[in-house]
Design a protein around this motif. Structure first.
Motif, PDB file in Angstrom:
ATOM      1  N   ARG A  72       0.237  -9.535   1.266  1.00 58.95           N
ATOM      2  CA  ARG A  72       0.805  -8.183   1.331  1.00 58.95           C
ATOM      3  C   ARG A  72       1.433  -7.765   0.005  1.00 58.95           C
ATOM      4  NH1 ARG A  72       4.824  -7.858   6.149  1.00 58.95           N
ATOM      5  NH2 ARG A  72       4.860  -5.654   5.511  1.00 58.95           N
TER       6      ARG A  72
ATOM      7  N   GLU B 236       4.783  -4.054   9.193  1.00 53.09           N
ATOM      8  CA  GLU B 236       3.376  -4.167   9.582  1.00 53.09           C
ATOM      9  C   GLU B 236       2.996  -3.210  10.708  1.00 53.09           C
ATOM     10  OE1 GLU B 236       1.352  -8.135   8.813  1.00 53.09           O
ATOM     11  OE2 GLU B 236       3.272  -8.794   9.651  1.00 53.09           O
TER      12      GLU B 236
ATOM     13  N   ASP C 172      -4.192 -10.011  12.478  1.00 54.59           N
ATOM     14  CA  ASP C 172      -4.458  -8.677  11.947  1.00 54.59           C
ATOM     15  C   ASP C 172      -5.239  -7.828  12.948  1.00 54.59           C
ATOM     16  OD1 ASP C 172      -3.166  -8.999   9.445  1.00 54.59           O
ATOM     17  OD2 ASP C 172      -4.852 -10.190   8.737  1.00 54.59           O
TER      18      ASP C 172
END
Length: 407
Positions: free
Chosen positions: A96, A218, A297
């Motif tokens: 990230r 996120e 994810d």
């Protein structure tokens, strides 16, 4: 035979510590208890949607570690945390945009504990802590227990005001700035890259630590991610980054982590040894297994898609639910919308009537370290389906109309 000891009145037990007396219960927790009835549609709690938990995947991870590695999973562990879990978190953090090694991390019992450990390691009674105004409630509790003097920094619709931060830091000589820069709790606001760079520069110039709390980063529905404050020049050696699995996997795991410069991290490790020795071994092992074999994810895509739809249902329905002249934002992610009723309305005073209509929100006033805005309220959109949100907004509209008629 020895003389009997004469009876005497019992002496009073010692009083509680001053920190316990001055620190109140969380209003959010109190409201959650009030609205626990299943018929209540509650916008009050920041509770992730339970139907979106990957229960089969989590169960399989626990089954694996308890079947294949029971002796290790059920034994004491190191304070720093499961090496496999720290490696997985480090890899995700690096991906990230923030280069992170496993040894940069301390696993905590939720990011809430991470903030408590930072408070223990950094703050002496009377030290000044700067916070966004409004601020995350539990942080205010932690700083109160530490005996810190909390000083609010003004915010606007774009978040914390760096110019005000610089002025207050010059005057107050704080030790710590606490900030939730992405999808902030309670407002849902996100600090721009320009403001983050300015915050980092102020921290370096004025000589203070930064606690950067990122439980929601996120959960972005739209727009591009903004780099962490700790990645900006001036902040690298003075920022502790906190995060958690609570919003992206499940809060019941109570797993978080702290990324900090070596000396501060070591102090937090010692504080954690004193607090609980280490975070649950079996939970850490299961989380490491989950990250190794499941696609987090892909899971987050499903969560974000659902939360985006729920945010839209709430934000698009507020015009019909709230009195004319109300204001609210449209967060690009996270869990919360910040609304302000027109002048003359008191969100705290209205809450009992609202709850009588089987709906709830959190009044905004308790989130302020400075003078509160009585008309503000926090509404969470993630717990209920769009249809339930629409029904809840109808109940809220009727409750506010009823309160207005009676007033």
């Amino acid at each position: 035979m020895p003389d009997a000891i004469p009876a005497a009145a019992s002496a009073p037990v010692p009083q509680l510590a001053a920190r316990a007396a001055r620190t109140g219960s969380s209003p959010v927790r109190d409201i959650l208890a009030l609205t626990a009835r299943p018929e209540v549609i509650s916008f009050a709690g920041g509770l992730p949607a339970p139907e979106l938990f990957d229960a089969p995947g989590i169960a399989a991870a626990f089954q694996h570690v308890l079947t294949e590695h029971p002796r290790r999973a059920l034994q004491y562990s190191t304070t720093e945390g499961d090496p496999a879990l720290r490696a997985a978190v480090a890899a995700r953090t690096t991906a990230r945009g923030l280069a992170t090694a496993p040894d940069d991390l301390l696993v905590t019992t939720g990011s809430q504990q991470g903030l408590s450990l930072l408070s223990t390691a950094l703050l002496e009674p009377g030290d000044v802590v700067l916070v966004e105004d409004p601020c995350y409630l539990a942080a205010l509790q932690i700083f109160s227990f530490a005996g810190a003097r909390v000083v609010p920094v003004p915010t606007d619709d774009e978040g914390l005001d760096p110019a005000a931060l610089d002025e207050i830091a010059a005057r107050e000589h704080p030790k710590l700035l606490y900030i939730v820069p992405t999808f902030q709790n309670p407002t849902g606001r996100t600090l721009s890259a320009e403001r983050r760079a300015a915050v980092a520069a102020v921290a370096a110039r004025r000589g203070l630590w930064i606690a950067e709390d990122d439980p929601y980063g996120e959960l972005r529905f739209e727009g591009e991610p903004v780099p962490w404050v700790t990645s900006f020049p001036g902040a690298e050696d003075r920022t502790a980054l906190l995060s958690s699995f609570s919003k992206v996997v499940a809060p019941g795991l109570r797993l978080g982590w702290l990324r900090a410069p070596a000396a501060l991290r070591r102090a937090c490790i010692i504080a954690k040894q004193a607090a609980d020795l280490h975070t649950s071994t079996v939970d850490q092992a299961a989380a490491a297994r989950y990250l190794a074999v499941e696609d987090l994810d892909a899971h987050l895509v499903r969560v974000r898609d659902a939360y985006r739809e729920r945010r839209n249902a709430l934000v698009d329905g507020l015009a019909a639910a709230l009195p004319e002249g109300s204001r609210w934002n449209r967060p690009a992610g996270g869990m919360f919308v910040w609304a302000t009723l027109p002048q003359g309305y008191d969100a705290t005073a209205l809450l009992p009537e609202v709850v009588r209509h089987d709906v709830a929100y959190v009044p905004g006033a308790p989130f302020f370290a400075g003078p509160p805005d009585a008309a503000a309220a926090r509404l969470s959109f993630v717990t209920h389906s769009p249809a339930e949100i629409t029904e809840g907004l109808g109940r809220l509209a009727e409750a506010l109309r009823s309160a207005r008629r009676e007033g």
